[in-house]
Write a protein that holds these residues in place. Sequence first.
Motif, PDB file in Angstrom:
ATOM      1  N   TYR A 153       0.927   1.488  -3.946  1.00 56.53           N
ATOM      2  CA  TYR A 153      -0.519   1.665  -3.807  1.00 56.53           C
ATOM      3  C   TYR A 153      -1.118   0.428  -3.152  1.00 56.53           C
ATOM      4  CZ  TYR A 153      -5.378   2.771  -4.614  1.00 56.53           C
ATOM      5  OH  TYR A 153      -6.711   3.056  -4.417  1.00 56.53           O
ATOM      6  N   HIS A 154      -1.839   0.661  -2.058  1.00 57.73           N
ATOM      7  CA  HIS A 154      -2.466  -0.423  -1.306  1.00 57.73           C
ATOM      8  C   HIS A 154      -3.950  -0.445  -1.639  1.00 57.73           C
ATOM      9  CE1 HIS A 154      -3.849  -2.905   2.000  1.00 57.73           C
ATOM     10  NE2 HIS A 154      -2.581  -3.191   2.295  1.00 57.73           N
ATOM     11  N   TYR A 155      -4.374  -1.511  -2.310  1.00 57.05           N
ATOM     12  CA  TYR A 155      -5.757  -1.598  -2.777  1.00 57.05           C
ATOM     13  C   TYR A 155      -6.753  -1.706  -1.626  1.00 57.05           C
ATOM     14  CZ  TYR A 155      -3.616  -2.175  -7.326  1.00 57.05           C
ATOM     15  OH  TYR A 155      -2.882  -1.969  -8.465  1.00 57.05           O
ATOM     16  N   GLY A 156      -6.348  -2.352  -0.540  1.00 54.74           N
ATOM     17  CA  GLY A 156      -7.234  -2.460   0.611  1.00 54.74           C
ATOM     18  C   GLY A 156      -7.462  -1.137   1.295  1.00 54.74           C
ATOM     19  N   GLU A 157      -6.407  -0.329   1.369  1.00 55.88           N
ATOM     20  CA  GLU A 157      -6.492   0.982   2.029  1.00 55.88           C
ATOM     21  C   GLU A 157      -6.893   2.091   1.060  1.00 55.88           C
ATOM     22  OE1 GLU A 157      -6.054   1.793   5.238  1.00 55.88           O
ATOM     23  OE2 GLU A 157      -5.771  -0.311   5.811  1.00 55.88           O
ATOM     24  N   GLU A 158      -6.802   1.799  -0.228  1.00 56.16           N
ATOM     25  CA  GLU A 158      -7.112   2.775  -1.282  1.00 56.16           C
ATOM     26  C   GLU A 158      -6.245   4.033  -1.165  1.00 56.16           C
ATOM     27  OE1 GLU A 158     -11.343   3.393  -0.975  1.00 56.16           O
ATOM     28  OE2 GLU A 158     -11.776   1.609  -2.180  1.00 56.16           O
ATOM     29  N   ARG A 159      -4.984   3.818  -0.882  1.00 54.25           N
ATOM     30  CA  ARG A 159      -4.007   4.905  -0.806  1.00 54.25           C
ATOM     31  C   ARG A 159      -2.607   4.310  -0.888  1.00 54.25           C
ATOM     32  NH1 ARG A 159      -2.438   5.963   5.019  1.00 54.25           N
ATOM     33  NH2 ARG A 159      -3.356   4.260   6.228  1.00 54.25           N
ATOM     34  N   SER A 160      -1.629   5.157  -1.140  1.00 54.24           N
ATOM     35  CA  SER A 160      -0.238   4.713  -1.210  1.00 54.24           C
ATOM     36  C   SER A 160       0.367   4.654   0.179  1.00 54.24           C
ATOM     37  CB  SER A 160       0.571   5.646  -2.110  1.00 54.24           C
ATOM     38  OG  SER A 160       0.135   5.536  -3.452  1.00 54.24           O
ATOM     39  N   LEU A 161       1.168   3.615   0.422  1.00 54.93           N
ATOM     40  CA  LEU A 161       1.826   3.431   1.705  1.00 54.93           C
ATOM     41  C   LEU A 161       3.289   3.071   1.464  1.00 54.93           C
ATOM     42  CD1 LEU A 161      -0.866   1.248   3.525  1.00 54.93           C
ATOM     43  CD2 LEU A 161      -0.376   3.666   3.955  1.00 54.93           C
ATOM     44  N   PRO A 162       4.183   3.440   2.385  1.00 58.74           N
ATOM     45  CA  PRO A 162       5.601   3.092   2.217  1.00 58.74           C
ATOM     46  C   PRO A 162       5.851   1.624   2.538  1.00 58.74           C
ATOM     47  CG  PRO A 162       5.271   4.247   4.290  1.00 58.74           C
ATOM     48  CD  PRO A 162       3.956   4.283   3.577  1.00 58.74           C
ATOM     49  N   LEU A 163       6.748   1.005   1.767  1.00 64.00           N
ATOM     50  CA  LEU A 163       7.130  -0.391   1.994  1.00 64.00           C
ATOM     51  C   LEU A 163       8.643  -0.460   2.128  1.00 64.00           C
ATOM     52  CD1 LEU A 163       6.301  -3.411   2.131  1.00 64.00           C
ATOM     53  CD2 LEU A 163       6.588  -3.484  -0.355  1.00 64.00           C
ATOM     54  N   ASN A 164       9.103  -1.093   3.193  1.00 56.57           N
ATOM     55  CA  ASN A 164      10.530  -1.209   3.472  1.00 56.57           C
ATOM     56  C   ASN A 164      11.197  -2.155   2.474  1.00 56.57           C
ATOM     57  OD1 ASN A 164      13.101  -1.945   4.786  1.00 56.57           O
ATOM     58  ND2 ASN A 164      12.265  -0.898   6.565  1.00 56.57           N
ATOM     59  N   TYR A 165      12.424  -1.839   2.075  1.00 59.05           N
ATOM     60  CA  TYR A 165      13.169  -2.683   1.128  1.00 59.05           C
ATOM     61  C   TYR A 165      13.453  -4.066   1.704  1.00 59.05           C
ATOM     62  CZ  TYR A 165      16.490  -4.051  -2.465  1.00 59.05           C
ATOM     63  OH  TYR A 165      17.116  -4.709  -3.486  1.00 59.05           O
ATOM     64  N   GLU A 166      13.336  -4.222   3.005  1.00 57.65           N
ATOM     65  CA  GLU A 166      13.521  -5.533   3.616  1.00 57.65           C
ATOM     66  C   GLU A 166      12.538  -6.549   3.038  1.00 57.65           C
ATOM     67  OE1 GLU A 166      15.109  -8.590   5.765  1.00 57.65           O
ATOM     68  OE2 GLU A 166      15.922  -6.578   5.420  1.00 57.65           O
ATOM     69  N   PHE A 167      11.414  -6.070   2.528  1.00 55.81           N
ATOM     70  CA  PHE A 167      10.449  -6.948   1.865  1.00 55.81           C
ATOM     71  C   PHE A 167      11.133  -7.724   0.732  1.00 55.81           C
ATOM     72  CE2 PHE A 167       7.441  -7.590  -1.651  1.00 55.81           C
ATOM     73  CZ  PHE A 167       6.480  -8.366  -1.030  1.00 55.81           C
ATOM     74  N   ILE A 168      11.984  -7.036  -0.043  1.00 54.53           N
ATOM     75  CA  ILE A 168      12.693  -7.656  -1.161  1.00 54.53           C
ATOM     76  C   ILE A 168      13.770  -8.610  -0.651  1.00 54.53           C
ATOM     77  CG2 ILE A 168      14.201  -7.222  -3.141  1.00 54.53           C
ATOM     78  CD1 ILE A 168      11.291  -6.470  -3.592  1.00 54.53           C
ATOM     79  N   ARG A 169      14.562  -8.157   0.295  1.00 52.39           N
ATOM     80  CA  ARG A 169      15.628  -9.013   0.843  1.00 52.39           C
ATOM     81  C   ARG A 169      15.043 -10.310   1.392  1.00 52.39           C
ATOM     82  NH1 ARG A 169      17.169  -4.056   3.431  1.00 52.39           N
ATOM     83  NH2 ARG A 169      18.919  -3.015   2.357  1.00 52.39           N
ATOM     84  N   ASP A 170      13.942 -10.187   2.106  1.00 51.50           N
ATOM     85  CA  ASP A 170      13.319 -11.349   2.730  1.00 51.50           C
ATOM     86  C   ASP A 170      12.734 -12.290   1.683  1.00 51.50           C
ATOM     87  OD1 ASP A 170      12.160 -12.532   5.387  1.00 51.50           O
ATOM     88  OD2 ASP A 170      10.464 -12.444   3.994  1.00 51.50           O
ATOM     89  N   ALA A 171      12.029 -11.741   0.699  1.00 50.73           N
ATOM     90  CA  ALA A 171      11.405 -12.582  -0.333  1.00 50.73           C
ATOM     91  C   ALA A 171      12.435 -13.381  -1.118  1.00 50.73           C
ATOM     92  CB  ALA A 171      10.577 -11.717  -1.278  1.00 50.73           C
ATOM     93  N   ALA A 172      13.641 -12.822  -1.275  1.00 50.63           N
ATOM     94  CA  ALA A 172      14.698 -13.504  -2.020  1.00 50.63           C
ATOM     95  C   ALA A 172      15.168 -14.779  -1.323  1.00 50.63           C
ATOM     96  CB  ALA A 172      15.881 -12.558  -2.228  1.00 50.63           C
ATOM     97  N   ARG A 173      14.821 -14.924  -0.052  1.00 52.77           N
ATOM     98  CA  ARG A 173      15.224 -16.117   0.705  1.00 52.77           C
ATOM     99  C   ARG A 173      14.278 -17.300   0.466  1.00 52.77           C
ATOM    100  NH1 ARG A 173      15.277 -12.129   5.342  1.00 52.77           N
ATOM    101  NH2 ARG A 173      17.321 -11.130   5.263  1.00 52.77           N
ATOM    102  N   TYR A 174      13.268 -17.098  -0.358  1.00 46.92           N
ATOM    103  CA  TYR A 174      12.251 -18.130  -0.542  1.00 46.92           C
ATOM    104  C   TYR A 174      12.097 -18.492  -2.025  1.00 46.92           C
ATOM    105  CZ  TYR A 174      10.878 -17.048   4.272  1.00 46.92           C
ATOM    106  OH  TYR A 174      10.862 -16.857   5.629  1.00 46.92           O
ATOM    107  N   PRO A 175      13.075 -19.161  -2.613  1.00 42.95           N
ATOM    108  CA  PRO A 175      12.952 -19.560  -4.025  1.00 42.95           C
ATOM    109  C   PRO A 175      11.879 -20.629  -4.214  1.00 42.95           C
ATOM    110  CG  PRO A 175      14.916 -20.515  -3.044  1.00 42.95           C
ATOM    111  CD  PRO A 175      14.359 -19.571  -2.025  1.00 42.95           C
ATOM    112  N   THR A 176      11.037 -20.430  -5.202  1.00 45.05           N
ATOM    113  CA  THR A 176       9.923 -21.346  -5.454  1.00 45.05           C
ATOM    114  C   THR A 176      10.400 -22.781  -5.667  1.00 45.05           C
ATOM    115  OG1 THR A 176       8.588 -19.566  -6.406  1.00 45.05           O
ATOM    116  CG2 THR A 176       7.990 -21.810  -7.013  1.00 45.05           C
TER     117      THR A 176
END
Length: 217
Positions: free
Chosen positions: A129-152
């Motif tokens: 769910y995208h709050y800015g668009e006020e509707r659900s949108l698909p998100l690619n799993y690459e989002f997860i793979r990419d985020a894992a490369r950035y440990p806090t």
Amino acid sequence: MIAASPHYIYLHGFASSPRSTKAQDLRDRFQALGIELIIPDLNQPDFTDLTLTRQLQQVSALLPADSTPVTLIGSSFGGLTAAWAAEGQPQIQRLVLLAPAFQFLDHWLPRLGAAQVERWQAEQYLSVYHYGEERSLPLNYEFIRDAARYPTAQLRRPIPTLVLHGRADDVIPIQASQQFAAQRSWVEMIELESDHALINVSEQIWITIQRFCQLKP
């Protein structure tokens, strides 16, 4: 030689937009001081292929061509983006992080549940769910793979950093920011009586930003 005026850039959160309440509130407050607050749309060119790396590239493209100092203000996932942008961009001289999404995957993935995450990986897309668009949108799993490369833990550049986080935040627990600040002497942390949205403390946030950024009314 007259020094160039500093740039101020606001980065909105995940599944949000430049039209968010915080973004518009801060834009108006900066405008009242005669300062432009740049607010890019981090959903572009589309939300489906969003990654932290792409957001970092967008921020880099916004930086002035000269050595003008830049202050980044980031909310939630935008706060995480701001912190990582500052690691590799010497022009970024100051950070204001509002409920930053430190340890983002550690908090978000358990909320989805193992079964849903496995299905997302298999099917490559998850409806979010995208709050800015006020509707659900698909998100690619690459989002997860990419985020894992950035440990806090790898965020180590010592520049003036202000973190504001709500004690009742149930999206990114305040402990994530507490741990981040405790391990970095250059970070000032302020705890607020609020949740993740921080809407009820907008005046307190602005007063603190004015003081931290030395903005004169």
